[in-house]
Each structure stands twice: as structure tokens, then as C-alpha cells.
Design an enzyme around this catalytic site. Structure first.
Site, PDB file in Angstrom:
ATOM      1  N   ASP A  77     -35.044 -42.037 -18.077  1.00  0.00           N
ATOM      2  CA  ASP A  77     -35.739 -41.359 -16.976  1.00  0.00           C
ATOM      3  C   ASP A  77     -37.261 -41.461 -17.091  1.00  0.00           C
ATOM      4  OD1 ASP A  77     -33.380 -40.336 -18.091  1.00  0.00           O
ATOM      5  OD2 ASP A  77     -33.459 -38.493 -16.961  1.00  0.00           O
ATOM      6  N   ASP A 105     -42.131 -34.874 -18.424  1.00  0.00           N
ATOM      7  CA  ASP A 105     -41.786 -34.909 -16.998  1.00  0.00           C
ATOM      8  C   ASP A 105     -42.986 -34.703 -16.086  1.00  0.00           C
ATOM      9  OD1 ASP A 105     -39.025 -35.459 -17.089  1.00  0.00           O
ATOM     10  OD2 ASP A 105     -38.642 -33.418 -17.776  1.00  0.00           O
TER      11      ASP A 105
HETATM   12  N1  GLY Z   1     -34.552 -36.510 -15.492  1.00  0.00           N
HETATM   13  C1  GLY Z   1     -33.359 -35.792 -15.669  1.00  0.00           C
HETATM   14  C2  GLY Z   1     -32.226 -36.276 -14.876  1.00  0.00           C
HETATM   15  O1  GLY Z   1     -32.240 -37.341 -14.287  1.00  0.00           O
HETATM   16  O2  GLY Z   1     -31.234 -35.549 -14.831  1.00  0.00           O
END
Ligand code: GLY
Length: 397
Positions: free
Chosen positions: A180, A120
Site C-alpha cells: 500500500d 499513511d
Molecule cells: N492501506 C490499507 C488497506 O488497503 O487496507
């Protein structure tokens, strides 16, 4: 002294005012509602500042079920969004208080650039320092982003051709990649632009290409998680973590895809990614379960539609992505802009607004199957809301 009707000055002034009036007619106060809303949230952000002093353990994220503020530590995937909002609003209207606060949060966030245990890094570092760099051109921010890109690259496995997403649940997945993760690629593309080192670009391209190939179903909805064999690159399973079921279309995942492939096309200019972004948009906006106000349910296949929560975060990501897609390719621009406008205008209804500090919007869903963050304000919904409104303004349409 009065001008005579026959005077050339009279006719000159008349033509001048006629031109201004016709300009306003052709461009009907297009950005008024956008500026009005941006000003409203800018004022609110400044007003709320004293409630959120920079603190490594208290990055604003969402609300607890009892309505109290839920903060997170700098390592959380959401830690970059609040500073990112402050930077975006400082960029909108030069404000030293917003800048000072964003810098303060940055001091606690910077160390995350070295965390190899997460994918992330783009959300944390690029959404914060990237906006900081955009607003200030501070070279230190560039260095922080470049370090984070290097750290993110360390999670790339050449045998798989992808960046590993999660390290948790090692008993469940060997090499999980979540949709994501597309969003973290922007930072890699930027690292190549800034350094000329093409290794970042190649990693991002490979990740984007294989995600397009492996995450998407024939109808162009996507799985949330694809698990790979880290030694052979073989696909082991395609499942969900935050969606209604393995086979369902989790709304935020679809939104990450639309935004992601639009950004990837911007960075690569490869038409296959542009075509793919269009296909994703078609899937989403022709879905029979898309509500009339274009604020999606948290999953397009949630079992009890219409008695399911909306996910405003999916809507704001979609609005921002659509505005960029319309800007990059004019072929369906009118349609995409009208969708984005509809989303943004509907989000200004009292129903979706919140006065809770420091949020702007409510009714988002983090992870319903995991019983977390259901029907609450969430900081990333606000981040993409600000971004979409700013895009609307800067694209001048
Ligand atoms: N990246 C985590 C979400 O979209 O919840």
C-alpha cells in the site's frame, strides 16, 4: 423567407450540420453515462452533506455490522478520503457548500501532517489537501502537503532503502513495508516538483525500485508485507496481514500495485516501471479467478471462490489506475479502457450501489482475516470511484 437549394448559404449550413452529425457519430455520446453517474453521486454528496458536519473524531469510513455509520478520528489512514471526495466533486461542479465542508474537515485533518508514527501521510494529506490544491490553488494546502512530505521522509531508512510502514506489532515485525505504501510516494514526487529538492524523489524512487524487486513473485502477484532488518536491509519475512494467506494475492494489494507503478511511471518516466505496470495488469486481468464483471473477490486465492465476498474498493482502484495507464502508454490502451469501462459500468448496477449516507458503493472488504469491514461500503472505494469517473471525463475518451 426560405433558402433556395442552390444558395451557398444552404450548402454552407448543410455542411456545418453534417460535420456535427459525423462528429457525434465518431464520438458516440461517449461521456453520457459517465456524466450521468457523476451527476448522480454529486447530487447525493450534496444531499448527504448535512449528515456529516466536520468533526475531528467523525471522519466517515464504513458501516458497523448493525448498519450504523462507523466514523474515525483524523489519525486514521482513511481520514483524507471523505474530504478528498468533497474536493473532487467541488472541482467537478463548483459548489460552495462542498468547498466549505471540505475546508471544515481540513481544519481537523491538518495536524496529521506532523505525525511521524505513520506512513499513511499520502492517503491522509495528499488525497485531501492535494485535491483541495488542485481545485483552489490555495498556497496553504501546498505548504501542508510539503510538511507532510517532510514527515513521511523521516520514516525512510537509508540502510534499507525503504520507508517504514507500520509501527504497530513490534513483536511481529522489525521493519514492515506494505505494498500500500506505494500510494504515499506520489506526495514525495510532488514535493520535489514543487521545491526542486531531489531528496524526496530519491526516497520515492528507491522505495518504488526495491518494492518492485522484493514484494513481487515470479508470476507478478505481490506479497502484502515484507519485513526487513533495519540495520542491514536483509529481508526477514514475506507475509500477509489482510490477505487470505502469506502466499495469496490479496486483491486490494494487487490494485495498489497497478495504480502505484502507473503513477510512479508518470512521475519518473522510467520505462521499467511502465513495463512493470503492464505486467501487473496482465497478471490481474488474466487471472482465472477474476469474475466476468471484473469486480475482484477480496483475494484472488480466497479459499471458497465463488462463495467469497467481492472487494469493490479493489475494483475502483483498478479502474482509475487502468485509465491512467491507458493515457500514458497507448500500446494496450484499448484493452485497458475496455476493462475500466466494464468495471465502472458494472458498478452502476443496483447490486453495487448504496443509498447509505455518505457512500456511493457497497460490497467492499477491509480485512477479512481480521474480521473487519466485510462486505460493506468503504469510503476509499468511493474516493477512487469518483477519481476514475473524473479521469474518464477528463481524458475525453
Ligand atoms: N492501506 C490499507 C488497506 O488497503 O487496507
Amino acid at each position: 423567407m426560405f433558402l433556395k437549394f442552390t444558395s451557398p448559404v444552404f450548402y454552407g449550413l448543410g455542411t456545418f450540420f453534417a460535420l456535427i452529425l459525423s462528429f457525434l457519430w465518431i464520438h458516440p455520446v461517449k461521456s453520457n453515462w459517465v456524466e450521468k453517474e457523476l451527476n448522480r453521486i454529486y447530487d447525493k454528496a450534496v444531499r448527504d452533506l448535512p449528515n456529516h458536519a466536520p468533526d475531528s473524531l467523525n471522519f466517515p469510513r464504513t458501516l458497523n455490522v448493525n448498519g450504523s455509520l462507523m466514523n474515525t478520528h483524523s489519525g486514521s489512514w482513511t481520514s483524507g478520503f471523505y474530504p478528498g471526495i468533497l474536493w473532487q466533486l467541488h472541482d467537478y461542479k463548483n459548489n460552495s457548500k462542498l468547498k466549505e465542508a471540505a475546508e471544515g474537515w481540513g481544519k481537523y485533518l491538518e495536524k496529521e501532517k506532523l505525525d511521524k508514527k505513520t506512513h499513511d501521510l499520502g492517503f491522509k494529506i495528499y488525497c485531501s489537501f492535494g485535491n483541495g490544491y488542485q481545485a483552489t490553488k490555495n498556497e496553504n494546502y501546498k505548504a501542508i502537503i510539503l510538511q507532510a512530505a517532510k514527515t513521511l521522509s523521516s520514516r525512510y531508512n537509508p540502510k534499507v532503502g525503504l520507508i517504514r510502514s507500520w509501527d504497530h506489532h513490534k513483536d511481529v515485525w522489525d521493519f514492515p513495508v506494505i505494498i500500500d505504501n506505494l500510494m504515499n510516494l506520489e506526495m514525495l514526487f510532488r514535493a520535489t516538483t514543487w521545491t526542486g529538492d531531489s531528496s524526496y524523489y530519491k526516497i520515492a524512487y528507491s522505495h518504488a525500485f526495491l518494492t518492485m524487486k522484493n514484494h513481487y513473485r515470479p508470476d507478478i502477484s505481490c506479497f502484502h508485507v515484507v519485513d526487513y532488518n533495519p540495520n542491514t536491509g536483509a529481508i526477514q519475512k514475506k507475509v500477509t496481514h489482510q490477505g487470505a494467506s502469506d502466499a495469496s494475492a490479496w486483491a486490494r494489494g494487487q490494485a495498489w500495485g497497478l495504480y502505484g507503478y502507473t503513477m510512479i511511471y508518470r512521475e519518473t518516466k522510467d520505462p521499467q516501471f511502465l513495463n512493470f505496470a503492464h505486467k501487473i495488469a496482465d497478471y490481474i486481468f488474466s487471472h482465472p479467478n477474476m469474475p466476468a464483471d471484473l469486480i475482484p473477490y477480496w483475494d484472488f486465492n480466497a479459499p471458497n471462490i465463488p462463495n467469497e465476498e467481492r472487494d469493490v474498493s479493489a475494483a475502483t482502484i483498478l479502474a482509475s489506475g487502468l485509465l491512467e495507464l491507458a493515457e500514458l502508454d497507448k500500446s494496450k490502451a484499448k484493452k485497458y479502457r475496455s476493462y475500466a469501462d466494464k468495471i465502472l459500468e458494472n458498478l452502476q448496477n443496483e447490486k453495487y450501489r448504496t443509498n447509505q449516507s455518505p457512500f456511493f458503493l457497497q460490497h467492499s472488504v477491509g480485512g477479512k482475516p481480521n474480521k473487519v469491514e466485510i462486505d460493506v461500503p468503504i469510503i476509499y472505494a468511493d474516493y477512487y470511484y469518483v477519481e476514475a469517473l473524473k479521469r474518464k471525463l477528463s481524458y475525453k475518451r
